[in-house]
Write a protein that holds these residues in place. Structure first.
Motif, PDB file in Angstrom:
ATOM      1  N   GLU A  12       0.832  -1.209   0.000  1.00  0.00           N
ATOM      2  CA  GLU A  12       0.000   0.000   0.000  1.00  0.00           C
ATOM      3  C   GLU A  12       0.865   1.258   0.000  1.00  0.00           C
ATOM      4  N   MET A  13       1.960   1.240   0.766  1.00  0.00           N
ATOM      5  CA  MET A  13       2.872   2.383   0.799  1.00  0.00           C
ATOM      6  C   MET A  13       3.540   2.589  -0.566  1.00  0.00           C
ATOM      7  N   ILE A  14       3.943   1.497  -1.197  1.00  0.00           N
ATOM      8  CA  ILE A  14       4.569   1.582  -2.514  1.00  0.00           C
ATOM      9  C   ILE A  14       3.566   2.120  -3.529  1.00  0.00           C
ATOM     10  N   ASP A  15       2.337   1.615  -3.480  1.00  0.00           N
ATOM     11  CA  ASP A  15       1.287   2.072  -4.393  1.00  0.00           C
ATOM     12  C   ASP A  15       1.019   3.571  -4.210  1.00  0.00           C
ATOM     13  N   LEU A  16       0.950   4.019  -2.970  1.00  0.00           N
ATOM     14  CA  LEU A  16       0.730   5.431  -2.682  1.00  0.00           C
ATOM     15  C   LEU A  16       1.864   6.280  -3.239  1.00  0.00           C
ATOM     16  N   GLU A  17       3.091   5.825  -3.074  1.00  0.00           N
ATOM     17  CA  GLU A  17       4.242   6.568  -3.591  1.00  0.00           C
ATOM     18  C   GLU A  17       4.195   6.632  -5.117  1.00  0.00           C
ATOM     19  N   LYS A  18       3.819   5.537  -5.759  1.00  0.00           N
ATOM     20  CA  LYS A  18       3.694   5.546  -7.219  1.00  0.00           C
ATOM     21  C   LYS A  18       2.638   6.558  -7.663  1.00  0.00           C
ATOM     22  N   HIS A  19       1.514   6.607  -6.954  1.00  0.00           N
ATOM     23  CA  HIS A  19       0.468   7.584  -7.269  1.00  0.00           C
ATOM     24  C   HIS A  19       1.005   9.010  -7.113  1.00  0.00           C
ATOM     25  N   ASN A  20       1.729   9.251  -6.028  1.00  0.00           N
ATOM     26  CA  ASN A  20       2.285  10.588  -5.789  1.00  0.00           C
ATOM     27  C   ASN A  20       3.248  11.007  -6.899  1.00  0.00           C
ATOM     28  N   VAL A  21       4.130  10.104  -7.298  1.00  0.00           N
ATOM     29  CA  VAL A  21       5.104  10.406  -8.358  1.00  0.00           C
ATOM     30  C   VAL A  21       4.381  10.640  -9.683  1.00  0.00           C
ATOM     31  N   ALA A  22       3.402   9.798  -9.993  1.00  0.00           N
ATOM     32  CA  ALA A  22       2.640   9.971 -11.239  1.00  0.00           C
ATOM     33  C   ALA A  22       1.945  11.328 -11.257  1.00  0.00           C
ATOM     34  N   GLU A  23       1.337  11.708 -10.145  1.00  0.00           N
ATOM     35  CA  GLU A  23       0.663  13.007 -10.079  1.00  0.00           C
ATOM     36  C   GLU A  23       1.657  14.152 -10.262  1.00  0.00           C
ATOM     37  N   GLU A  24       2.857  14.022  -9.703  1.00  0.00           N
ATOM     38  CA  GLU A  24       3.876  15.058  -9.873  1.00  0.00           C
ATOM     39  C   GLU A  24       4.254  15.208 -11.342  1.00  0.00           C
ATOM     40  N   PHE A  25       4.470  14.085 -12.037  1.00  0.00           N
ATOM     41  CA  PHE A  25       4.800  14.135 -13.463  1.00  0.00           C
ATOM     42  C   PHE A  25       3.677  14.787 -14.270  1.00  0.00           C
TER      43      PHE A  25
END
Length: 87
Positions: A12-25
């Protein structure tokens, strides 16, 4: 941040981080397009259509349709306010 108690918590933490990075891009691209004078409505429509086309191409029409069908619920639940994140 809460401590990792299980592999599910870690996932879940990894998934959240991926979402955060995608949103930043995506935000960087949005800001760049707006800086070039492209109107918000055009950027938004283009982003939605491009995302759904990519989802169809990479994950299939059923998944893309599921994403599209979630949009009204996101509005109803207040998840699409300017001050919120999708996750």
């Amino acid at each position: 941040m809460k401590p990792v108690e299980s592999l599910q918590d870690l996932d879940e933490m990894i998934d959240l981080e991926k979402h955060n990075v995608a949103e930043e891009f995506l935000l960087e691209s949005w800001v760049e397009a707006a800086g070039e004078g492209i109107e918000t409505e055009i950027i938004a429509r283009s982003a939605i259509l491009m995302a759904l086309r990519r989802a169809v191409a990479e994950c299939g029409e059923a998944m893309a349709r599921e994403l599209a069908e979630e949009i009204p619920t996101l509005f109803e639940n207040g998840k699409l306010r300017a001050d919120t994140s999708l996750h």
